[in-house]
Design an enzyme around this catalytic site. Sequence first.
Site, short mmCIF file in Angstrom:
data_model
loop_
_atom_site.label_atom_id
_atom_site.label_comp_id
_atom_site.label_asym_id
_atom_site.label_seq_id
_atom_site.Cartn_x
_atom_site.Cartn_y
_atom_site.Cartn_z
N LYS A 19 -73.11 -76.75 97.17
CA LYS A 19 -74.29 -75.87 96.75
C LYS A 19 -74.23 -74.46 96.30
O LYS A 19 -74.84 -73.88 95.54
CB LYS A 19 -75.26 -76.06 97.74
CG LYS A 19 -76.87 -75.42 97.30
CD LYS A 19 -77.29 -75.95 96.25
CE LYS A 19 -78.84 -75.53 95.79
NZ LYS A 19 -79.29 -74.05 96.41
N GLU A 46 -75.22 -71.86 88.30
CA GLU A 46 -76.48 -71.54 87.72
C GLU A 46 -76.54 -70.25 87.21
O GLU A 46 -77.16 -70.01 86.21
CB GLU A 46 -77.49 -71.83 88.93
CG GLU A 46 -78.71 -71.61 88.56
CD GLU A 46 -79.56 -71.59 89.94
OE1 GLU A 46 -80.09 -70.86 90.45
OE2 GLU A 46 -79.78 -72.86 90.41
#
Length: 336
Positions: free
Chosen positions: A189, A196
């Site tokens: 993550k 991102e």
Amino acid sequence: MQIGIVGLGRMGANIARRLMRAGHRCVVYDRSDDAVREVVADGAVAAFGLGDLVAKLDPPRAVWVMLPAGGVTEAAVSELAGHMEPDDIVIDGGNSFWKDDVRRAAALARTGLHYVDVGTSGGVWGLERGYCMMIGGEKPVVDRLDPIFAALAPGAGDVPRTPNRNGRDPRAERGYLHTGPNGSGHFVKMIHNGIEYGLMQAYAEGFDILKNAGGDALPAGHRFDLDLADIAEVWRRGSVITSWLLDLTAAALAGSPALEEYSGHVEDSGEGRWTLIAAIEEAVPAEVLSAALHARFRSRQSHTFAEKILSAMRKGFGGHVEPPAGPERPSGERAS
């Protein structure tokens, strides 16, 4: 299944609601009585402290902690462990640093407790869209929790199947994956969030160039007065750069073409920094991700239209609101 949920913020409350929609029973706790009442109104059982929450769960218990990374989560996990019994499970679904997961898992294992780290992506839209999850922990423990993960995941939906996946873990196609031992879920993550940053920065810079295509510094015959909202919309329709981030950008520009409500002050929640630390430890070059993080640092000193695009995307997927104007944060101090 029955599960405890600690932390009913932007994501925690909707995680409880999505689980209850799927028939799971939730016992919930938050320091905010109002937050608890809202989720109880949707069918949850209220707890009045972590000890009370554990007492209201049938063994073997599972408690999902959805709190900010750092000291708040550390304290909650420690207090929960003091109330729980061997074979109970603590799940950290926040954005904890993966090395903290490795340490916590080892400490809890000495008392017979299990620990699972879940990198959870979905932001404020997870209730309807579902949550993409990257899960670290012991396989038998993760398998025991599968009904919870299956209910939270988005499912296969209408996304076309990837060719040549026969024999691979089918859970990945439904939006969740057991990535490996403790720490691996939050590690994956963390890299997800680093990427991102890079994607968001690329969109932001591109739209900034488009916005300035009509600038006075350009020769008169080389100026373009471009409609950014329409450009974002047409890119959503069949281009190679389609994404949810582009969807959010198009929505923001359609509602406010100049994004006047955004200052362009862009925070970072820590995962981008941790991603670069991992890159340094592995001697892996990460020029784009590094530049994206540094652009956020610079945004706190001066602002461009690119930073307004970044702020709009962050508000779109995570409900992040720009901080009020005030003294600049000292270099290196993290946002909460």
